[in-house]
Design a protein around this motif. Structure first.
Motif, mmCIF file in Angstrom:
data_model
loop_
_atom_site.group_PDB
_atom_site.id
_atom_site.type_symbol
_atom_site.label_atom_id
_atom_site.label_comp_id
_atom_site.label_asym_id
_atom_site.label_seq_id
_atom_site.Cartn_x
_atom_site.Cartn_y
_atom_site.Cartn_z
ATOM 1 N N LYS A 15 15.895 66.065 103.905
ATOM 2 C CA LYS A 15 15.800 66.624 102.556
ATOM 3 C C LYS A 15 15.919 68.135 102.649
ATOM 4 N N THR A 16 16.302 68.737 101.542
ATOM 5 C CA THR A 16 16.359 70.189 101.498
ATOM 6 C C THR A 16 14.942 70.741 101.406
ATOM 7 N N ASP A 17 14.819 72.021 101.713
ATOM 8 C CA ASP A 17 13.535 72.693 101.602
ATOM 9 C C ASP A 17 13.003 72.602 100.167
ATOM 10 N N GLU A 18 13.873 72.733 99.202
ATOM 11 C CA GLU A 18 13.457 72.643 97.792
ATOM 12 C C GLU A 18 12.947 71.238 97.444
ATOM 13 N N GLU A 19 13.583 70.209 97.975
ATOM 14 C CA GLU A 19 13.107 68.843 97.743
ATOM 15 C C GLU A 19 11.713 68.649 98.329
#
Length: 139
Positions: free
Chosen positions: A11-15
């Protein structure tokens, strides 16, 4: 020690920031540490399986949990080979072995060896409570 296998949960850091609380994010994604004797599971004797709080992968069981009096949940072995991975950690001026979830690469805690505990492995997986979620037996 297991060889590196690419995480299956990516997952992305934002997710991760959206899905985890600030404390969970700081420990699981930024390799932080909760204060000793404050976590949910440090002295828990409930039976069940401890899963990664970030991705749900099963990591440890209550059968391998023991009281080390260190202030964090301690296990003498993971649930199975390949459920965790290991990294060398030279932070804080000492040599340690970092323990990460093999499925999502989240920080769990550290592995210490040869401390003299009366366990089958003489290893102590010192794991942050905030990195885990207990699935109680029979629940």
């Amino acid at each position: 020690m297991s060889d590196f296998v690419a995480p299956t949960v990516v997952k992305t850091d934002e997710e991760w920031k959206r899905e985890l609380s600030p404390e969970e994010y700081a420990v699981l994604r930024q390799a932080g540490t909760e204060r000793p004797y404050t976590g949910e599971y440090w002295d828990s004797t409930e039976e069940g399986v401890y899963a990664c709080r970030a991705c749900g992968a099963e990591l440890f069981t209550s059968r391998e949990k023991f009281s080390s009096h260190c202030g964090w949940p301690s296990f003498f072995a993971p649930l199975a080979d390949g459920t965790v991975r290991y990294l060398h950690d030279n932070s804080l001026g000492m040599e340690r072995i970092e323990v990460r979830c093999a499925a999502c690469d989240s920080h769990l805690g550290h592995l210490f060896k040869g401390e003299g505990y009366d366990t089958p492995t003489d290893e102590r997986f010192c794991i942050n409570s905030v990195s885990l979620k207990l699935r109680q037996a029979g629940a």
